[in-house]
Design an enzyme around this catalytic site. Structure first.
Site, PDB file in Angstrom:
ATOM      1  CE  LYS A 215      39.435  27.757  38.113  1.00 13.09           C
ATOM      2  NZ  LYS A 215      40.178  27.252  39.194  1.00 13.09           N
TER       3      LYS A 215
ATOM      4  CD  GLU B  38      41.818  44.436  41.167  1.00 13.70           C
ATOM      5  OE1 GLU B  38      43.029  44.722  41.015  1.00 13.70           O
ATOM      6  OE2 GLU B  38      40.960  45.268  41.496  1.00 13.70           O
TER       7      GLU B  38
ATOM      8  CB  CYS C 248      49.373  41.247  42.106  1.00 13.82           C
ATOM      9  SG  CYS C 248      48.318  41.799  43.449  1.00 13.82           S
TER      10      CYS C 248
ATOM     11  CD  GLU D 119      52.975  39.361  37.966  1.00 16.50           C
ATOM     12  OE1 GLU D 119      52.472  38.662  37.068  1.00 16.50           O
ATOM     13  OE2 GLU D 119      52.327  39.794  38.914  1.00 16.50           O
TER      14      GLU D 119
HETATM   15  P1  NAP Z   1      46.437  32.555  36.765  1.00 12.60           P
HETATM   16  O1  NAP Z   1      47.225  31.436  36.247  1.00 12.60           O
HETATM   17  O2  NAP Z   1      45.982  33.603  35.818  1.00 12.60           O
HETATM   18  O3  NAP Z   1      45.170  31.878  37.484  1.00 12.60           O
HETATM   19  C1  NAP Z   1      44.217  32.641  38.168  1.00 12.60           C
HETATM   20  C2  NAP Z   1      42.908  31.876  38.205  1.00 12.60           C
HETATM   21  O4  NAP Z   1      42.444  31.728  36.863  1.00 12.60           O
HETATM   22  C3  NAP Z   1      43.016  30.469  38.782  1.00 12.60           C
HETATM   23  O5  NAP Z   1      41.826  30.163  39.470  1.00 12.60           O
HETATM   24  C4  NAP Z   1      43.139  29.619  37.534  1.00 12.60           C
HETATM   25  O6  NAP Z   1      42.702  28.295  37.699  1.00 12.60           O
HETATM   26  C5  NAP Z   1      42.186  30.361  36.614  1.00 12.60           C
HETATM   27  N1  NAP Z   1      42.391  30.073  35.207  1.00 12.60           N
HETATM   28  C6  NAP Z   1      43.516  29.688  34.569  1.00 12.60           C
HETATM   29  N2  NAP Z   1      43.265  29.486  33.259  1.00 12.60           N
HETATM   30  C7  NAP Z   1      41.951  29.740  33.073  1.00 12.60           C
HETATM   31  C8  NAP Z   1      41.082  29.707  31.944  1.00 12.60           C
HETATM   32  N3  NAP Z   1      41.518  29.387  30.723  1.00 12.60           N
HETATM   33  N4  NAP Z   1      39.784  30.017  32.128  1.00 12.60           N
HETATM   34  C9  NAP Z   1      39.323  30.344  33.351  1.00 12.60           C
HETATM   35  N5  NAP Z   1      40.091  30.399  34.460  1.00 12.60           N
HETATM   36  C10 NAP Z   1      41.393  30.116  34.319  1.00 12.60           C
HETATM   37  O7  NAP Z   1      47.166  33.310  37.947  1.00 12.60           O
HETATM   38  P2  NAP Z   1      47.846  32.694  39.248  1.00 12.60           P
HETATM   39  O8  NAP Z   1      49.137  32.078  38.857  1.00 12.60           O
HETATM   40  O9  NAP Z   1      46.861  31.882  40.012  1.00 12.60           O
HETATM   41  O10 NAP Z   1      48.101  34.007  40.114  1.00 12.60           O
HETATM   42  C11 NAP Z   1      49.190  34.819  39.927  1.00 12.60           C
HETATM   43  C12 NAP Z   1      48.828  36.011  39.062  1.00 12.60           C
HETATM   44  O11 NAP Z   1      47.741  36.705  39.649  1.00 12.60           O
HETATM   45  C13 NAP Z   1      49.957  37.013  38.970  1.00 12.60           C
HETATM   46  O12 NAP Z   1      50.043  37.501  37.660  1.00 12.60           O
HETATM   47  C14 NAP Z   1      49.516  38.113  39.935  1.00 12.60           C
HETATM   48  O13 NAP Z   1      50.075  39.368  39.668  1.00 12.60           O
HETATM   49  C15 NAP Z   1      48.048  38.092  39.744  1.00 12.60           C
HETATM   50  N6  NAP Z   1      47.360  38.694  40.886  1.00 12.60           N
HETATM   51  C16 NAP Z   1      46.786  39.917  40.742  1.00 12.60           C
HETATM   52  C17 NAP Z   1      46.174  40.514  41.838  1.00 12.60           C
HETATM   53  C18 NAP Z   1      45.529  41.866  41.726  1.00 12.60           C
HETATM   54  O14 NAP Z   1      44.774  42.215  42.620  1.00 12.60           O
HETATM   55  N7  NAP Z   1      45.770  42.628  40.676  1.00 12.60           N
HETATM   56  C19 NAP Z   1      46.144  39.860  43.064  1.00 12.60           C
HETATM   57  C20 NAP Z   1      46.738  38.610  43.170  1.00 12.60           C
HETATM   58  C21 NAP Z   1      47.336  38.035  42.067  1.00 12.60           C
HETATM   59  P3  NAP Z   1      43.747  27.100  37.962  1.00 12.60           P
HETATM   60  O15 NAP Z   1      44.375  27.386  39.259  1.00 12.60           O
HETATM   61  O16 NAP Z   1      42.881  25.905  37.968  1.00 12.60           O
HETATM   62  O17 NAP Z   1      44.731  27.129  36.821  1.00 12.60           O
END
Ligand code: NAP
Length: 482
Positions: A179, A254, A288, A385
């Site tokens: 997804k 992650e 991140c 962040e």
């Molecule tokens: P996010 O809002 O947590 O979303 C990540 C993924 O989760 C998206 O596919 C999102 O779908 C999905 N999601 C959201 N709510 C969900 C739920 N209730 N159930 C299942 N899936 C759900 O994060 P983001 O804004 O896309 O990305 C930024 C974050 O990712 C930052 O905090 C960053 O630090 C972190 N990140 C971490 C790493 C690492 O390797 N540690 C790498 C990259 C990014 P939708 O898009 O449809 O909402």
């Protein structure tokens, strides 16, 4: 701009068929640089997810039991297919995500590198023969694919985050449901197309777009899913951990970061400035492992702030497709307003905006590359962040103070330090509570290394031999009566 229309998939891949959402609804995919609609994708929900899980479940036994050589050959073919499509895949990534084309090319190249790495690791998933404590017995461990894997990925690295999950899962013999983030689904859907081209069996790769809550709800509660691998925010990661507890799945997480970047008096100023630019402004600060807090020692504070601010002010802000673009737009209006609020908060609490500090003249989702001097711990950007092109600079006097400030967060993903003192480098390695530590270096990620966070930044590692380990179960067998 390279044409990528042949790579756009506007349907979901379930059990080897490209299909619409059951309700016929679609979601627009927009270009954050100008708001134009690039494509539409299905708005799928629980029922489609259940069918994808069933398809992955049905495909698992044969895929896992198939000849290893065949699996490795398919993985190599997948690597080659990504490299053959590097230019259109990079153009598509830039169009939906906004990062400069050079960064998109590097990301797609890194996706291919992860696939190749795991193709090689697939051959090394061996077990062990353990010396038996009693005669007449053989003690063996063997390793087996965990089963159906569900991968959820974020929008900031829509290609490589998937490569770090699909690569080890498929190499280990698992089947998958993917997804991608709603903002950047095309770079996820293209993996379905590539998997078909590379002869992965139907059901081995299923790709769903749509309602995160419904897709996530089904994935976390369905007992046929053996493992969830998630990259995204700590907030959503915690929700998924709680939701999946009922079926005791293996979880890889992650999550978010709050990376410190420490510059000591004895640092090489030029390389510290160059490193800070990359560590802060890559993908407009939306990674991140981007630096969130710069800690600079008193003796070099003014020189560093001046040189860094000059370099920041010179960054070329432009749509990712434009030649020479160094910083693209924010991903959406919410991200833009969050940056504005963090800068306002910092100003109100005594921060000095040295450069930037406002939306960019280009309008839309562009924000000026920004430096805030005299940062202090009461500012929101110390603990939150930032995920944008804003660099707060804190002043410190000694090593203990810098390390204590750097570690004063619930996050533990990436950290950086610049120093010419070798002893200090090793002390930092011991004392920084981070999964990734870059000393005099910021380009620290590659398939060979175990990428992953400590504390609330995550669980598990992606890359290195550990990356495939997370997709394997170890079985122990005792054969007695010999
Ligand atoms: P996010 O809002 O947590 O979303 C990540 C993924 O989760 C998206 O596919 C999102 O779908 C999905 N999601 C959201 N709510 C969900 C739920 N209730 N159930 C299942 N899936 C759900 O994060 P983001 O804004 O896309 O990305 C930024 C974050 O990712 C930052 O905090 C960053 O630090 C972190 N990140 C971490 C790493 C690492 O390797 N540690 C790498 C990259 C990014 P939708 O898009 O449809 O909402």
């Amino acid at each position: 701009m390279t044409d990528f229309s042949h790579l756009i998939r506007s349907q979901n891949l379930i059990d080897g068929a490209w299909v619409d959402a059951d309700n016929g609804q679609t979601l627009d995919v927009t270009n954050p640089a100008d708001g134009s609609v690039i494509a539409t994708v299905p708005n799928a929900g629980s029922a489609e997810t259940r069918r994808a899980i069933d398809a992955a479940g049905a495909a698992f036994a044969d895929y896992a039991a198939g000849p290893l050589g065949e699996r490795v050959a398919r993985m190599r073919k997948l690597h080659d297919a990504i490299m053959d499509n590097l230019e259109p895949m990079a153009a598509m990534l830039t169009a939906e995500q906004g990062k400069p084309l050079a960064e998109a090319r590097a990301e797609v190249g890194s996706s291919a590198a992860y696939v190749l790495w795991f193709a090689e690791e697939a051959r090394r998933t061996d077990g062990a023969i353990i010396p038996a404590p009693l005669p007449g017995r053989k003690l063996l461990t063997t390793r087996h694919p965990v089963g159906v894997v569900a991968a959820i990925t974020p929008w900031n690295f829509p290609s490589s985050m998937l490569a770090r999950k699909l690569g080890p899962a498929l190499a280990a013999g698992c089947t998958t449901i993917v997804k991608p983030a709603t903002a950047t689904p095309l770079s996820g859907l293209v993996w379905g197309h590539l998997a078909e081209e590379c002869d992965f069996p139907k059901g081995a790769v299923n790709v769903l777009t749509g309602s995160a809550r419904h897709i996530g709800g089904e994935i976390t509660s369905n007992p046929k899913v053996a493992k969830i691998t998630f990259t995204g925010s700590t907030e959503i990661g915690k929700q998924l951990l709680a939701q999946a507890a009922g079926t005791v799945k293996r979880m890889s997480m992650e999550l978010g970061g709050n990376a410190p970047f420490i510059v000591f008096d004895d640092a090489d100023l030029e390389s510290a400035v160059a490193g800070a630019i990359i560590a802060k402004f890559r993908n407009a600060g939306q990674t991140c492992i981007c630096t969130n807090r710069l800690y600079v020692q008193s003796g070099i504070y003014d020189a560093f702030t001046e040189a860094f601010s000059k370099a920041v002010a010179n960054l070329r802000v432009a749509p990712g497709q434009e030649d020479g673009a160094e910083q693209g737009p924010m991903i959406d209006a919410h991200a833009l307003s969050k940056i504005g609020a963090l800068v306002d908060d910092a100003r109100a609490k005594g921060g000095e905006v040295v450069t930037g500090g406002a939306p960019h003249d280009r309008g839309g989702l562009f924000y000026q590359p920004t430096v805030i001097a005299n940062a202090n711990k009461d500012m929101r950007l110390t603990t939150e962040e930032i995920f944008g092109p804003v660099a707060p600079i804190f002043r410190f006097d000694d090593e203990d103070e810098a390390i204590a400030a750097a570690n004063n967060t619930e996050y533990g993903l990436a950290s950086y330090a610049y120093t010419s003192d070798l002893g200090r480098a090793f002390r930092l390695q011991d004392r920084l509570q981070y999964g990734l530590i870059g000393i005099n270096e910021v380009l620290i990620v590659s398939p060979e290394i175990p990428f992953g966070g400590l504390k609330e930044s995550g669980l598990g590692k992606e890359g290195s031999w550990q990356g495939i380990d997370d997709y394997l179960d170890t079985k122990f067998t005792c054969i007695g009566g010999l």
